[in-house]
Motif scaffolding. Structure first.
Motif, short mmCIF file in Angstrom:
data_model
loop_
_atom_site.label_atom_id
_atom_site.label_comp_id
_atom_site.label_asym_id
_atom_site.label_seq_id
_atom_site.Cartn_x
_atom_site.Cartn_y
_atom_site.Cartn_z
N LEU A 114 0.80 -1.23 0.00
CA LEU A 114 0.00 0.00 0.00
C LEU A 114 0.84 1.29 0.00
O LEU A 114 0.41 2.28 -0.61
CB LEU A 114 -0.97 0.00 1.18
N PRO A 115 2.00 1.34 0.65
CA PRO A 115 2.80 2.57 0.53
C PRO A 115 3.14 2.92 -0.91
O PRO A 115 3.20 4.08 -1.28
CB PRO A 115 4.05 2.25 1.36
N GLN A 116 3.36 1.88 -1.73
CA GLN A 116 3.66 2.12 -3.13
C GLN A 116 2.46 2.71 -3.86
O GLN A 116 2.58 3.61 -4.69
CB GLN A 116 4.11 0.82 -3.80
N PHE A 117 1.26 2.21 -3.52
CA PHE A 117 0.04 2.78 -4.13
C PHE A 117 -0.15 4.21 -3.65
O PHE A 117 -0.54 5.09 -4.43
CB PHE A 117 -1.18 1.94 -3.76
N GLN A 292 -0.14 -5.28 -9.61
CA GLN A 292 0.67 -5.86 -8.55
C GLN A 292 0.58 -7.39 -8.54
O GLN A 292 1.56 -8.07 -8.24
CB GLN A 292 0.23 -5.32 -7.19
N SER A 293 -0.59 -7.91 -8.86
CA SER A 293 -0.76 -9.37 -8.84
C SER A 293 0.09 -10.06 -9.89
O SER A 293 0.33 -11.27 -9.80
CB SER A 293 -2.24 -9.72 -9.05
N ALA A 301 7.87 -5.30 -7.24
CA ALA A 301 6.70 -4.44 -7.34
C ALA A 301 7.04 -2.99 -7.02
O ALA A 301 6.30 -2.10 -7.36
CB ALA A 301 5.60 -4.93 -6.41
N ARG A 302 8.13 -2.74 -6.36
CA ARG A 302 8.47 -1.38 -5.94
C ARG A 302 9.03 -0.58 -7.09
O ARG A 302 9.62 -1.10 -8.01
CB ARG A 302 9.48 -1.44 -4.78
#
Length: 302
Positions: A114-117, A292-293, A301-302
């Motif tokens: 979630l921080p990435q979103f 992300q999936s 993903a980052r």
């Protein structure tokens, strides 16, 4: 009650022509063809019993007396309805995304991402709502659910689903136990930790490994999160969805005694109500979620 009003397409065409005093100008304002405006006005005139609403001339179009009456009676109401839908749309666009997530996936996979979103979409707020094991997807306090496809369970007809991830199972154990297992058959004598809701996971893994298996499971847990904690403590060996242990594997808290994945045929699905209106924040979140999936690990993903 018999509906006497025409369609909104016809009313918007009529009012646009009355404002612009031109069919061409109305077409430009509405971003449609001049022929579409002309046909819409013609349908409106026929709907009203064949009365003429405009006097057409080389200079453009002037309202007739009856046309002026219709404009006076309807313009305020049509504009008010347009304003209401605009306000409703703005409300949808600005509200937070409300999600209900099966607990272990939320803790182990979603929350670390979630921080990435947040970095990508700082204007979108996420609200995590209570997860219910007996969910029927009719709650009005949730926009999206992330739920596991359970055995012998059909999704309700009003729900649309999209597979995200989680079908791949792997075996994991504490690092100090790995040396005991040189071949898959060595796990036959290990303490095999189980999941009470998915007791067939081990049978699937042994079958894929070509090793006979008799159901002699050790302690079992109703949450994969608890199963992971027990495995980290050295209690035994577990078979779990690979996506749920990526952090533990990357930190060395857990290891895979055998680098083999087995499909469980289930996995985690993004669920929503088919009839719910879409909204910008929700679309951005679900697009990111699907993206992300497709990443095999948090690091990528980052």
């Amino acid at each position: 009650m018999k509906i006497r009003s025409p369609s909104m397409v016809e009313m918007h065409a009529f009012l646009a022509v009355s404002r612009m005093k031109s069919f061409k100008g109305a077409a430009q304002e509405l971003c449609v063809t001049q022929a579409a405006v002309s046909k819409a006005v013609q349908r409106l005139e026929e709907h009203l019993g064949g009365i003429r609403l405009f006097d057409r001339n080389s200079a453009g179009a002037e309202l007739t007396e009856r046309g002026a009456e219709l404009r006076k009676l309807t313009q305020r109401h049509v504009l008010a309805l347009e304003s209401a839908f605009e306000s409703f749309g703005n409300l949808l666009q600005s509200r937070p995304v409300r999600i209900s997530v099966i607990p272990t996936l939320g803790i182990q996979w979603l929350l670390p991402r979630l921080p990435q979103f947040r970095q990508r979409c700082p204007d979108v707020d996420i609200e995590m709502r209570q997860f219910r094991h007996d969910e029927d997807f009719t709650r009005d306090d949730v926009d999206f659910w992330i739920e596991v496809k359970r055995p012998h369970r059909k999704w309700p007809d009003h729900v649309q689903t999209h597979y995200l991830l989680g079908r791949e199972l792997v075996t994991v154990c504490a690092p100090e136990l790995k040396a005991r297992f040189r071949q898959p058959k060595d796990l036959q004598s290990a303490c095999l930790l189980g999941h009470t809701n998915f007791p067939d996971n081990w049978a699937r893994w042994f079958d894929a490994a070509g090793v006979p298996f008799s159901p002699r499971l050790g302690p079992s847990f109703d949450l994969t999160m608890n199963l992971i904690v027990a495995t980290k403590s050295g209690m035994g060996v577990a078979v779990v969805p690979a996506c749920l242990v990526e952090m533990e594997l990357s930190k060395g808290e857990l290891v895979k005694p055998f680098d083999m994945e087995v499909s469980c045929g289930r996995g985690y699905f993004l669920c929503s109500n088919k009839d719910a209106p879409s909204f910008s924040a929700g679309d951005r979140f679900t697009d990111w979620l699907v993206e992300q999936s497709n990443h095999p690990s948090l690091a990528l993903a980052r």
